[in-house]
Design a protein around this motif. Structure first.
Motif, PDB file in Angstrom:
ATOM      1  N   GLY A 161      44.881  30.728  55.621  1.00  0.00           N
ATOM      2  CA  GLY A 161      44.794  29.274  55.522  1.00  0.00           C
ATOM      3  C   GLY A 161      44.233  28.735  54.225  1.00  0.00           C
ATOM      4  N   LEU A 162      44.076  29.584  53.222  1.00  0.00           N
ATOM      5  CA  LEU A 162      43.562  29.099  51.940  1.00  0.00           C
ATOM      6  C   LEU A 162      44.654  28.372  51.170  1.00  0.00           C
ATOM      7  CD1 LEU A 162      41.504  32.199  50.783  1.00  0.00           C
ATOM      8  CD2 LEU A 162      40.642  30.099  51.801  1.00  0.00           C
ATOM      9  N   ARG A 163      44.260  27.271  50.512  1.00  0.00           N
ATOM     10  CA  ARG A 163      45.218  26.541  49.686  1.00  0.00           C
ATOM     11  C   ARG A 163      44.875  26.639  48.202  1.00  0.00           C
ATOM     12  NH1 ARG A 163      44.583  21.593  53.285  1.00  0.00           N
ATOM     13  NH2 ARG A 163      45.133  22.563  55.224  1.00  0.00           N
ATOM     14  N   LYS A 164      43.575  26.574  47.895  1.00  0.00           N
ATOM     15  CA  LYS A 164      43.169  26.572  46.487  1.00  0.00           C
ATOM     16  C   LYS A 164      42.414  27.840  46.098  1.00  0.00           C
ATOM     17  CE  LYS A 164      42.660  21.536  46.404  1.00  0.00           C
ATOM     18  NZ  LYS A 164      41.715  20.437  46.277  1.00  0.00           N
ATOM     19  N   THR A 165      41.583  28.326  46.992  1.00  0.00           N
ATOM     20  CA  THR A 165      40.730  29.473  46.671  1.00  0.00           C
ATOM     21  C   THR A 165      41.497  30.774  46.856  1.00  0.00           C
ATOM     22  OG1 THR A 165      38.865  28.197  47.537  1.00  0.00           O
ATOM     23  CG2 THR A 165      38.501  30.537  47.177  1.00  0.00           C
ATOM     24  N   LYS A 166      41.273  31.706  45.943  1.00  0.00           N
ATOM     25  CA  LYS A 166      41.921  33.011  46.052  1.00  0.00           C
ATOM     26  C   LYS A 166      41.284  33.807  47.202  1.00  0.00           C
ATOM     27  CE  LYS A 166      43.170  33.342  41.215  1.00  0.00           C
ATOM     28  NZ  LYS A 166      43.069  34.103  39.989  1.00  0.00           N
ATOM     29  N   PRO A 167      42.103  34.527  47.946  1.00  0.00           N
ATOM     30  CA  PRO A 167      41.580  35.303  49.074  1.00  0.00           C
ATOM     31  C   PRO A 167      40.467  36.279  48.679  1.00  0.00           C
ATOM     32  CG  PRO A 167      43.961  35.200  49.206  1.00  0.00           C
ATOM     33  CD  PRO A 167      43.579  34.588  47.884  1.00  0.00           C
ATOM     34  N   ASP A 168      40.575  36.906  47.510  1.00  0.00           N
ATOM     35  CA  ASP A 168      39.546  37.852  47.074  1.00  0.00           C
ATOM     36  C   ASP A 168      38.179  37.182  46.948  1.00  0.00           C
ATOM     37  OD1 ASP A 168      41.424  39.842  47.005  1.00  0.00           O
ATOM     38  OD2 ASP A 168      41.657  39.838  44.817  1.00  0.00           O
ATOM     39  N   ARG A 169      38.184  35.932  46.469  1.00  0.00           N
ATOM     40  CA  ARG A 169      36.915  35.196  46.334  1.00  0.00           C
ATOM     41  C   ARG A 169      36.316  34.909  47.706  1.00  0.00           C
ATOM     42  NH1 ARG A 169      33.441  32.573  43.188  1.00  0.00           N
ATOM     43  NH2 ARG A 169      32.834  30.416  43.610  1.00  0.00           N
ATOM     44  N   ALA A 170      37.136  34.493  48.656  1.00  0.00           N
ATOM     45  CA  ALA A 170      36.643  34.209  50.002  1.00  0.00           C
ATOM     46  C   ALA A 170      36.088  35.474  50.658  1.00  0.00           C
ATOM     47  CB  ALA A 170      37.749  33.606  50.857  1.00  0.00           C
ATOM     48  N   VAL A 171      36.765  36.598  50.467  1.00  0.00           N
ATOM     49  CA  VAL A 171      36.302  37.872  51.027  1.00  0.00           C
ATOM     50  C   VAL A 171      34.961  38.261  50.405  1.00  0.00           C
ATOM     51  CG1 VAL A 171      36.787  40.354  51.148  1.00  0.00           C
ATOM     52  CG2 VAL A 171      38.596  38.701  51.668  1.00  0.00           C
ATOM     53  N   LYS A 172      34.840  38.047  49.111  1.00  0.00           N
ATOM     54  CA  LYS A 172      33.584  38.380  48.420  1.00  0.00           C
ATOM     55  C   LYS A 172      32.432  37.518  48.951  1.00  0.00           C
ATOM     56  CE  LYS A 172      31.492  39.028  43.925  1.00  0.00           C
ATOM     57  NZ  LYS A 172      31.653  39.052  42.495  1.00  0.00           N
ATOM     58  N   ILE A 173      32.687  36.236  49.156  1.00  0.00           N
ATOM     59  CA  ILE A 173      31.654  35.338  49.687  1.00  0.00           C
ATOM     60  C   ILE A 173      31.284  35.745  51.122  1.00  0.00           C
ATOM     61  CG2 ILE A 173      31.160  32.961  50.414  1.00  0.00           C
ATOM     62  CD1 ILE A 173      32.967  32.079  48.013  1.00  0.00           C
ATOM     63  N   ALA A 174      32.294  36.110  51.918  1.00  0.00           N
ATOM     64  CA  ALA A 174      32.038  36.516  53.303  1.00  0.00           C
ATOM     65  C   ALA A 174      31.143  37.751  53.357  1.00  0.00           C
ATOM     66  CB  ALA A 174      33.352  36.779  54.026  1.00  0.00           C
ATOM     67  N   GLY A 175      31.268  38.620  52.370  1.00  0.00           N
ATOM     68  CA  GLY A 175      30.383  39.780  52.288  1.00  0.00           C
ATOM     69  C   GLY A 175      30.723  40.923  53.227  1.00  0.00           C
ATOM     70  N   ILE A 176      31.923  40.941  53.744  1.00  0.00           N
ATOM     71  CA  ILE A 176      32.336  42.039  54.618  1.00  0.00           C
ATOM     72  C   ILE A 176      33.236  42.958  53.819  1.00  0.00           C
ATOM     73  CG2 ILE A 176      33.551  42.690  56.718  1.00  0.00           C
ATOM     74  CD1 ILE A 176      32.901  39.946  57.853  1.00  0.00           C
ATOM     75  N   LYS A 177      32.889  44.240  53.797  1.00  0.00           N
ATOM     76  CA  LYS A 177      33.663  45.209  53.035  1.00  0.00           C
ATOM     77  C   LYS A 177      34.266  46.244  53.970  1.00  0.00           C
ATOM     78  CE  LYS A 177      30.619  44.698  49.085  1.00  0.00           C
ATOM     79  NZ  LYS A 177      29.567  45.299  48.291  1.00  0.00           N
ATOM     80  N   PHE A 217      34.523  25.483  50.827  1.00  0.00           N
ATOM     81  CA  PHE A 217      35.585  25.245  51.801  1.00  0.00           C
ATOM     82  C   PHE A 217      35.310  23.971  52.598  1.00  0.00           C
ATOM     83  CE2 PHE A 217      34.799  29.762  51.168  1.00  0.00           C
ATOM     84  CZ  PHE A 217      36.009  30.143  50.618  1.00  0.00           C
ATOM     85  N   SER A 218      36.357  23.175  52.804  1.00  0.00           N
ATOM     86  CA  SER A 218      36.200  21.937  53.568  1.00  0.00           C
ATOM     87  C   SER A 218      36.132  22.225  55.066  1.00  0.00           C
ATOM     88  CB  SER A 218      37.364  20.973  53.273  1.00  0.00           C
ATOM     89  OG  SER A 218      38.598  21.575  53.616  1.00  0.00           O
ATOM     90  N   ASP A 219      36.699  23.332  55.503  1.00  0.00           N
ATOM     91  CA  ASP A 219      36.680  23.698  56.916  1.00  0.00           C
ATOM     92  C   ASP A 219      36.652  25.219  57.005  1.00  0.00           C
ATOM     93  OD1 ASP A 219      36.831  23.334  59.718  1.00  0.00           O
ATOM     94  OD2 ASP A 219      38.997  23.704  59.665  1.00  0.00           O
ATOM     95  N   VAL A 220      35.748  25.721  57.828  1.00  0.00           N
ATOM     96  CA  VAL A 220      35.642  27.171  58.020  1.00  0.00           C
ATOM     97  C   VAL A 220      35.744  27.464  59.497  1.00  0.00           C
ATOM     98  CG1 VAL A 220      34.176  29.210  57.735  1.00  0.00           C
ATOM     99  CG2 VAL A 220      34.151  27.421  55.986  1.00  0.00           C
ATOM    100  N   GLY A 221      36.757  28.213  59.861  1.00  0.00           N
ATOM    101  CA  GLY A 221      36.882  28.654  61.261  1.00  0.00           C
ATOM    102  C   GLY A 221      36.037  29.884  61.474  1.00  0.00           C
ATOM    103  N   TYR A 222      35.619  30.068  62.724  1.00  0.00           N
ATOM    104  CA  TYR A 222      34.803  31.255  63.035  1.00  0.00           C
ATOM    105  C   TYR A 222      35.679  32.492  62.923  1.00  0.00           C
ATOM    106  CZ  TYR A 222      30.974  33.920  64.926  1.00  0.00           C
ATOM    107  OH  TYR A 222      29.945  34.809  65.068  1.00  0.00           O
TER     108      TYR A 222
END
Length: 168
Positions: free
Chosen positions: A118-134, A157-162
């Motif tokens: 569901g990302l529109r602007k942010t790259k998935p790699d950046r979101a994964v890095k912020i989430a901190g799950i490897k 992010f304007s909206d974050v789903g669980y």
């Protein structure tokens, strides 16, 4: 822990009632058996659940202790552990309780991959890095909560789903 309390009601001559409560002896664990444990020693689980011989038996506290044990297993990488009450035997004459539990530990799980949708602007790699799950991280339920809070706190992010987990 007062499983053997008795209440007596007596009608008086003036039509009033007298209620007498005998608390009885506190229930004590006589024997406990915990089957199915391999990650934690049975004696350690008995201690955590307050089911060692001589411990006061309180069904409400047992429920709370089982929840704590489930959390302990989760933190150790067993997120799908189950604890089943096999039997509880009560001997009113000696105020003794025999308890049998069965633990189904399941298997440890590790994160195989992280997918961001569901990302529109942010790259998935950046979101994964912020989430901190490897990948390779032992899975535990707190892992998702922590990732969710990091994503929300980032302000990106304007909206974050669980987060959800897919098990294969």
């Amino acid at each position: 822990g007062r499983l053997f309390a008795t209440i007596t009601v007596q009608m008086e001559a003036d039509s009033s009632y007298t209620v007498m409560v005998d608390e009885g002896a506190p229930a004590r664990v006589r024997r406990s058996r915990i089957s199915g444990t391999s990650h934690f020693p049975e004696t350690a689980v008995q201690h955590d659940l307050e089911l060692s011989p001589g411990d006061t038996f309180d069904p409400r506290r047992l429920t709370t202790r089982i929840e704590s044990l489930l959390s302990k297993y989760d933190a150790a990488g067993y997120p799908f552990v189950q604890v089943w009450v096999d039997s509880i035997g009560i001997d009113a004459d000696s105020a003794a309780v025999d308890v049998s539990l069965y633990v189904v530990e399941g298997v440890t799980r590790t994160v195989q991959g992280v997918v961001v949708e569901g990302l529109r602007k942010t790259k998935p790699d950046r979101a994964v890095k912020i989430a901190g799950i490897k990948p390779g991280t032992p899975y535990r339920s707190q892992l998702l909560e922590d990732a969710y809070l990091r994503l929300v706190a980032s302000g990106i992010f304007s909206d974050v789903g669980y987060p959800t987990v897919r098990i294969s």
